[in-house]
Design a protein around this motif. Structure first.
Motif, PDB file in Angstrom:
ATOM      1  N   ASP A  56       0.849  -1.195   0.000  1.00  0.00           N
ATOM      2  CA  ASP A  56       0.000   0.000   0.000  1.00  0.00           C
ATOM      3  C   ASP A  56       0.883   1.244   0.000  1.00  0.00           C
ATOM      4  O   ASP A  56       1.960   1.247   0.597  1.00  0.00           O
ATOM      5  CB  ASP A  56      -0.903   0.019   1.233  1.00  0.00           C
ATOM      6  CG  ASP A  56      -1.968  -1.065   1.192  1.00  0.00           C
ATOM      7  OD1 ASP A  56      -2.421  -1.408   0.092  1.00  0.00           O
ATOM      8  OD2 ASP A  56      -2.344  -1.568   2.284  1.00  0.00           O
ATOM      9  N   PHE A  57       0.404   2.289  -0.657  1.00  0.00           N
ATOM     10  CA  PHE A  57       1.134   3.558  -0.644  1.00  0.00           C
ATOM     11  C   PHE A  57       0.162   4.703  -0.890  1.00  0.00           C
ATOM     12  O   PHE A  57      -0.986   4.489  -1.304  1.00  0.00           O
ATOM     13  CB  PHE A  57       2.256   3.564  -1.698  1.00  0.00           C
ATOM     14  CG  PHE A  57       1.787   3.505  -3.130  1.00  0.00           C
ATOM     15  CD1 PHE A  57       1.690   4.657  -3.902  1.00  0.00           C
ATOM     16  CD2 PHE A  57       1.455   2.292  -3.724  1.00  0.00           C
ATOM     17  CE1 PHE A  57       1.270   4.612  -5.219  1.00  0.00           C
ATOM     18  CE2 PHE A  57       1.043   2.225  -5.045  1.00  0.00           C
ATOM     19  CZ  PHE A  57       0.946   3.386  -5.798  1.00  0.00           C
ATOM     20  N   THR A  58       0.620   5.907  -0.607  1.00  0.00           N
ATOM     21  CA  THR A  58      -0.213   7.096  -0.793  1.00  0.00           C
ATOM     22  C   THR A  58       0.511   8.119  -1.664  1.00  0.00           C
ATOM     23  O   THR A  58       1.745   8.151  -1.724  1.00  0.00           O
ATOM     24  CB  THR A  58      -0.570   7.751   0.555  1.00  0.00           C
ATOM     25  OG1 THR A  58       0.647   8.110   1.231  1.00  0.00           O
ATOM     26  CG2 THR A  58      -1.369   6.790   1.426  1.00  0.00           C
ATOM     27  N   ILE A  59      -0.264   8.941  -2.321  1.00  0.00           N
ATOM     28  CA  ILE A  59       0.248  10.078  -3.085  1.00  0.00           C
ATOM     29  C   ILE A  59      -0.395  11.331  -2.514  1.00  0.00           C
ATOM     30  O   ILE A  59      -1.621  11.408  -2.387  1.00  0.00           O
ATOM     31  CB  ILE A  59      -0.071   9.955  -4.588  1.00  0.00           C
ATOM     32  CG1 ILE A  59       0.619   8.724  -5.175  1.00  0.00           C
ATOM     33  CG2 ILE A  59       0.358  11.210  -5.348  1.00  0.00           C
ATOM     34  CD1 ILE A  59       0.303   8.485  -6.655  1.00  0.00           C
ATOM     35  N   THR A  60       0.415  12.296  -2.127  1.00  0.00           N
ATOM     36  CA  THR A  60      -0.100  13.538  -1.552  1.00  0.00           C
ATOM     37  C   THR A  60      -0.421  14.540  -2.651  1.00  0.00           C
ATOM     38  O   THR A  60       0.033  14.413  -3.791  1.00  0.00           O
ATOM     39  CB  THR A  60       0.916  14.147  -0.583  1.00  0.00           C
ATOM     40  OG1 THR A  60       2.084  14.552  -1.330  1.00  0.00           O
ATOM     41  CG2 THR A  60       1.322  13.154   0.495  1.00  0.00           C
TER      42      THR A  60
END
Length: 352
Positions: A283-287
């Protein structure tokens, strides 16, 4: 390093001949060495020192100087093996090949149209280990200026050539090591796409063991949480991951712009024929800041369609509201005027 220079010509030294020199594995097979595939596969007991030979053919007519390096294998960001770095670091690297090759650096001369035989040694680590240690020996011209060629578009291209021959080290009686692939991080960045540098993410792939599984097929699937319509797929053939190494696997976003949100990466590695496979989830996020930054660097202009639609709706609401207000005010004025007119008519009738 022992160097023997001979005047004999070798016609089948190496398929790589650019730069007017070539390399070839020297010596012959024995209990500790196999050179059938044009590389060094060394097997020995703990602490054993094994002699290897390298042939360097100078194809030019003048004497040239070359540099010899013994290096540790690493994985390039293109998913290929390489041996040209003198400083390779990884959190799981315990036995750098550079420290096992002696000497690991040397400068030598080779007369024109002559072959030199270089002798160096590989020492098997004294501590027991499983799997394969990988590195290579690299030879490059020493302090020579890069030769320039002009490309089709008129651009000057400067070429510096260096060639490497792989070295594998095994300990006698040791088992193979099972590969352990993982993704440490996924970060937005500019990555290589079909049309040059574009917006996307880098998945840092890590092999934490002394394992080498040869050519691998990689299939990356990126999905976005809360958006079932979002899906990006990238398939890459013939990736080769060095033992105890890491590299950035680029996943371009294509025509899509980066959007802030929570994402999931499913990365599957499989050997030829799908005999063995590894599945990695991350899992990862992009701001918002990262999305805006790398979209801008990729030349993607912000999409203000949503803002235009919102402004149009607000404008329409204002117009409708103003119309309703003016309509009601006119109706009220008309009623008041009619009331005043009726009062005037009644007064005049009474005077009569």
């Amino acid at each position: 390093m022992a160097i023997i220079v001979g005047s004999n010509n070798i016609t089948n030294v190496s398929a790589a001949t650019s730069g007017e020199y070539a390399l070839k594995v020297g010596g012959s097979n024995n209990d500790n060495l196999n050179i059938d595939n044009g590389s060094y596969v060394v097997t020995g007991d703990p602490g054993q020192k094994i002699e290897l030979k390298l042939l360097v053919l100078n194809k030019s007519k003048v004497t040239r100087q070359f540099t010899f390096y013994g290096n540790t294998a690493y994985t390039t960001n293109s998913g290929e093996l390489a041996y040209d770095k003198t400083d390779v670091k990884d959190s799981s690297l315990k036995y750098p090949m550079r420290k096992l090759i002696s000497p690991n650096k040397s400068v030598f001369k080779v007369p024109g149209s002559t072959t030199a035989t270089l002798t160096f040694h590989v020492t098997i680590p004294e501590k027991n280990f499983k799997g394969t240690l990988m590195g290579g020996v690299t030879v490059a011209p020493y302090k020579e200026k890069a030769k320039g060629t002009v490309g089709e578009n008129g651009t000057l291209i400067k070429n510096k050539f260096s060639y490497s021959i792989p070295v594998q080290v095994h300990q006698k009686g040791a088992d193979n090591a099972e590969a352990k692939y993982s993704v440490t991080t996924v970060t937005p960045n500019l990555v290589n796409g079909n049309d040059g540098r574009t917006q996307g993410v880098n998945a840092n792939v890590h092999n934490s063991t002394n394992s080498y599984t040869g050519n691998l097929t990689a299939k990356a699937i990126v999905t976005k949480k809360g958006d079932k319509s979002f899906k990006i797929t990238k398939i890459t053939q013939n990736q080769q991951i060095a033992p105890t190494s890491n590299f950035n696997f680029a996943i371009p976003w294509g025509k899509r712009s980066l959007q802030a949100g929570s994402y999931h990466l499913k990365l599957t590695y499989s050997t030829a024929g799908g005999i063995k496979s590894w599945v990695i989830d991350k899992d990862f996020t992009i701001t918002n800041d990262d999305a805006a930054k790398y979209n801008k660097l990729a030349g993607i202009k912000p999409n203000y369609l949503w803002l235009y639609i919102l402004l149009a709706i607000l404008a329409l609401a204002i117009i409708l509201g103003l119309g309703i207000y003016l309509g009601r005010r006119n109706n009220n004025n008309n009623k008041n005027n009619n009331g005043n007119n009726n009062s005037g008519n009644t007064s005049r009738r009474r005077r009569r």
